[in-house]
Design a protein around this motif. Sequence first.
Motif, short mmCIF file in Angstrom:
data_model
loop_
_atom_site.label_atom_id
_atom_site.label_comp_id
_atom_site.label_asym_id
_atom_site.label_seq_id
_atom_site.Cartn_x
_atom_site.Cartn_y
_atom_site.Cartn_z
N ARG A 22 0.84 -1.19 0.00
CA ARG A 22 0.00 0.00 0.00
C ARG A 22 0.88 1.25 0.00
O ARG A 22 1.95 1.25 0.57
CB ARG A 22 -0.90 0.00 1.24
N SER A 23 0.37 2.28 -0.63
CA SER A 23 1.17 3.49 -0.79
C SER A 23 1.42 4.22 0.53
O SER A 23 2.30 5.06 0.60
CB SER A 23 0.50 4.43 -1.78
N SER A 24 0.67 3.89 1.57
CA SER A 24 0.87 4.59 2.83
C SER A 24 1.79 3.85 3.80
O SER A 24 2.09 4.37 4.87
CB SER A 24 -0.49 4.85 3.51
N PHE A 25 2.25 2.65 3.44
CA PHE A 25 3.09 1.89 4.37
C PHE A 25 4.38 2.62 4.72
O PHE A 25 4.71 2.80 5.89
CB PHE A 25 3.42 0.49 3.82
N PHE A 26 5.15 3.03 3.71
CA PHE A 26 6.45 3.64 3.98
C PHE A 26 6.34 5.01 4.65
O PHE A 26 7.12 5.30 5.56
CB PHE A 26 7.30 3.68 2.71
N PRO A 27 5.40 5.87 4.25
CA PRO A 27 5.26 7.12 5.02
C PRO A 27 4.90 6.86 6.49
O PRO A 27 5.42 7.51 7.39
CB PRO A 27 4.13 7.86 4.30
N ARG A 28 4.03 5.89 6.73
CA ARG A 28 3.66 5.58 8.12
C ARG A 28 4.86 4.99 8.88
O ARG A 28 5.07 5.30 10.05
CB ARG A 28 2.48 4.62 8.16
N ALA A 29 5.62 4.15 8.20
CA ALA A 29 6.80 3.57 8.83
C ALA A 29 7.83 4.66 9.14
O ALA A 29 8.45 4.66 10.21
CB ALA A 29 7.40 2.49 7.94
N ALA A 30 8.02 5.61 8.22
CA ALA A 30 8.95 6.72 8.45
C ALA A 30 8.46 7.59 9.60
O ALA A 30 9.26 8.07 10.42
CB ALA A 30 9.13 7.55 7.18
N CYS A 31 7.15 7.80 9.69
CA CYS A 31 6.58 8.57 10.80
C CYS A 31 6.84 7.85 12.12
O CYS A 31 7.27 8.47 13.10
CB CYS A 31 5.08 8.76 10.57
#
Length: 169
Positions: free
Chosen positions: A2-11
């Motif tokens: 999903r496109s939100s996995f890496f931004p959430r992981a970085a957050c």
Amino acid sequence: MRSSFFPRAACTWSLIFATFHVYWALGGSFGLGDGPNVGTMHENPAFLAYDLVVAVMCLTGAAVAVALAGARFTWIPRWVLLSGAWTATVLLTLRGVPGLVEGIMTQTGVLPNGFFGMSTTQVYGEPNPSAYTIWTMRVIDVYFALGGFLFAAALRGYYRRRATPAAPA
């Protein structure tokens, strides 16, 4: 993915690191090794200021990571968002990856005094640091490299979403 996995992981990465820096600013020592100066670092105003500034930078990074997912903070100008994301990617990668390489090279004896010719005593504050101290430094290097990877992956997802045309309504 999903496109939100890496931004959430970085957050999440940023929030965990911010928490550690606040903990260290308050006198905590877990994750810093057990060298002779670890217990007194928080008494130095410069270290206190450093930890608090880094904590604020990490919180800013968390906001940037969420904004890369496109979910919030749409009021942030694109150039500010991308500047923050690229800065995080480059700084974290430049801190983590060379640290890993240098750590491996010094521990294996290939480059006993590291890239900068510093002795073990100069680096760790003692001539024979404990395994805990050495492994703590390696884990910190890995954590920085992981942060660089997560922000890079979040940026890649951001650029891919921007390049994909919207589906017709």
